[in-house]
Enzyme design. Structure first.
Site, mmCIF file in Angstrom:
data_model
loop_
_atom_site.group_PDB
_atom_site.id
_atom_site.type_symbol
_atom_site.label_atom_id
_atom_site.label_comp_id
_atom_site.label_asym_id
_atom_site.label_seq_id
_atom_site.Cartn_x
_atom_site.Cartn_y
_atom_site.Cartn_z
ATOM 1 N N HIS A 184 0.665 -1.156 0.052
ATOM 2 C CA HIS A 184 0.113 0.014 0.059
ATOM 3 C C HIS A 184 0.828 1.265 -0.015
ATOM 4 C CE1 HIS A 184 -3.754 -1.967 0.760
ATOM 5 N NE2 HIS A 184 -3.125 -2.916 1.475
ATOM 6 N N TYR A 234 0.190 -4.926 11.688
ATOM 7 C CA TYR A 234 -0.131 -3.447 11.216
ATOM 8 C C TYR A 234 0.608 -2.628 12.170
ATOM 9 C CZ TYR A 234 -2.897 -4.343 6.963
ATOM 10 O OH TYR A 234 -3.154 -4.478 5.617
ATOM 11 N N ASN A 288 -10.315 -3.340 1.512
ATOM 12 C CA ASN A 288 -9.890 -3.201 0.303
ATOM 13 C C ASN A 288 -11.217 -2.763 -0.619
ATOM 14 O OD1 ASN A 288 -6.901 -3.622 0.389
ATOM 15 N ND2 ASN A 288 -7.533 -6.000 0.457
#
Length: 503
Positions: free
Chosen positions: A58, A341, A131
């Site tokens: 990303h 993350y 997404n």
């Protein structure tokens, strides 16, 4: 008041005013430079450090601030405060992105699009990190690094490799559903305004009675779905690699604020237990006929960040960031992302990344975390840095305690996920091809697959092609035949396999 009195002085980072911003102190007009010119050091050293590590995935993205407005009552499902009143508004930040390419890659690449949304709620920040697809390529987080490597660059040639991609996909039939979606025109959206967003994973909602339901989050674009064909995407890639970024900024600047309708699908715990497929498998969708969409609210983007780096590049989203009334599920990919993350953000931005303004909760934050690089909030001052203590009045509020969750097993093992309902990788991809796509979509899908698979090379080329063709035939015989014909492959050996039922 004159412009002279309004002028601001040029200063160093420490605030010292200075004049010589273009000329370095030297020995004579042509002589060597002097080490004592600190301004030169500061400018060059800061320039060398302007680029923080780009995201591993990303990396290329766009973002904007906006509002979320509740339009329908879902308090029967959740006690989350941002949903507690029809008409209530919550400030949000949304970052779109491509997934596999580097920061300088083109916006029109064939790739999923990230849809990461941060809600600044009174109970903390809620990050919904998904997404533009309701599914993903894999269902176990141990495969994630390997999968992403195949979307990056070949370690020898440093070029993108169709061989790597198709080899991985052919060896992981669970990827078939997402591969078909990616290879359709949905893999090349016209712009960020013209795509749907999905939480992708299964989450849970908890109401005031501590009752839990499982949910899928959907954001339906009110601009309408619009995609490029492969040829159009290639043309725009050469003309304007920042097409989606430019489109988003220009739309908001002219007051054409993009909007999405937020909806949820709801599944009870009992329905999850008796589901013929694993509802926590992110490679699967929930049929809308069984689990219809429920209206929740409207998301609108209406403010372009004044500084891209400060807000878009430093934005950090994590599925672990939930608020009271929203919970996790046994979704294995989601469970893996809960660790990866925040860990990625601590590496890229530092342990105090949540103090960066775009990531900072605008309401009260009270904890005993201290120190670390770039601590900018006073570091707790002289208050205690441990808990419990006898000096402050910070308490743990029992009303935020989550209800217990019943687990299906007490046996921990490395399961191969081959149980009933776990290993059917073909039914939903087949339905996507035959029922979701139009005739034109199907033609484009086959063309895109053939064009991509023609890039497979090396001594194992035919093995990879044959393995992937097996998956296409098992999903839909017409799909298999069309791709095989496009590749010029003899189909006689695939016919028995095409007649097999999904595993």
């Amino acid at each position: 008041m004159s412009n002279e009195t309004n002028k601001q002085k040029l200063t160093t980072a420490s605030g010292r005013p200075y004049f010589e911003n273009e000329n370095t102190m030297s020995v004579g007009p042509r002589g060597p430079l002097l080490l004592q010119d600190y301004i030169l050091h500061e400018k060059m050293a800061h320039f060398n450090r302007e680029r923080i590590p780009e995201r591993v995935v990303h990396a290329k993205g766009s973002g904007a601030f906006g509002t979320f407005t509740v339009t329908d009552d879902i308090t029967q499902y959740t006690k989350a405060k941002l949903f507690n009143q029809v008409g209530k508004q919550t400030r949000v930040f949304l970052r779109f992105s491509t997934v596999g390419g580097e920061k300088g890659s083109a916006d029109t690449e064939r790739d999923p699009r990230g849809f990461a949304l941060k809600f600044y709620t009174e109970d903390g920040n809620w990050d919904l990190v998904g997404n533009n697809t309701p599914i993903f390529f894999i269902k176990d987080p141990k495969k994630f690094g390997d999968f992403i490597h195949t979307q990056k660059r070949d370690p020898r040639t440093n070029c993108k490799s169709a061989t790597m991609m198709w080899d991985f996909w052919a060896l992981n039939p669970e990827s078939l559903h997402q591969v078909l979606l990616l290879m359709s025109d949905r893999g090349t959206p016209y712009s960020y305004r013209h795509l749907n967003g999905y939480g992708s994973h299964t989450f849970s909602l908890i109401n005031q009675k501590n009752e839990r339901v499982y949910v899928k989050f959907h954001f339906k674009t009110q601009q309408g779905i619009k995609n490029f064909t492969d040829a159009e995407a290639g043309e725009v890639r050469g003309k304007d690699p920042d097409h989606a970024q430019r489109d988003l900024v220009e739309a908001i600047d002219r007051g054409d604020f993009p909007r999405w309708a937020m909806k949820i699908q709801v599944m009870t715990e009992e329905q999850a237990r008796t589901s013929p497929f694993n509802p926590f498998d992110v490679t699967k969708v929930w049929p809308h006929g069984d689990y219809p969409l429920v209206d929740v609210g409207i998301l609108e983007l209406n403010e372009v960040p004044s500084n891209y780096f400060a807000d878009v590049e430093q934005a950090a989203f994590a599925p672990a960031h939930l608020v009271d009334g929203i919970g996790f599920s046994p979704d294995k990919m989601l469970q893996g992302r809960l660790l990866s993350y925040p860990d990625a953000h601590r590496y890229r931005l530092g342990a105090n990344y949540e103090q960066i303004p775009v990531n900072r909760c605008p309401f009260a934050v009270n904890n005993y975390q201290r120190d670390g690089q770039m601590r900018i909030d006073g570091n707790g001052g002289s208050a205690p840095n441990y808990w419990p203590n006898s000096f402050d009045n910070i308490t743990a509020d029992e009303s935020y305690k989550e209800p217990a969750q019943t687990l299906e097993s007490t046996l921990a093992d490395w399961y191969d996920r081959n149980g009933p309902g776990e290993n059917d990788h073909y039914t939903q991809p087949g339905q996507f091809y035959s029922k979701v796509l139009s005739d034109v979509d199907r033609v484009h899908l086959v063309q895109n697959i053939v064009n991509s698979m023609k890039g497979i090379d090396g001594p194992r080329k035919q093995d990879i092609v044959n393995r992937q063709l097996c998956h296409f035939f098992r999903a839909n015989i017409q799909l298999g035949l069309a791709v095989a014909q496009g590749l010029g492959t003899d189909i006689s050996s695939f016919m028995p396999m095409a007649n097999q039922q999904p595993a």
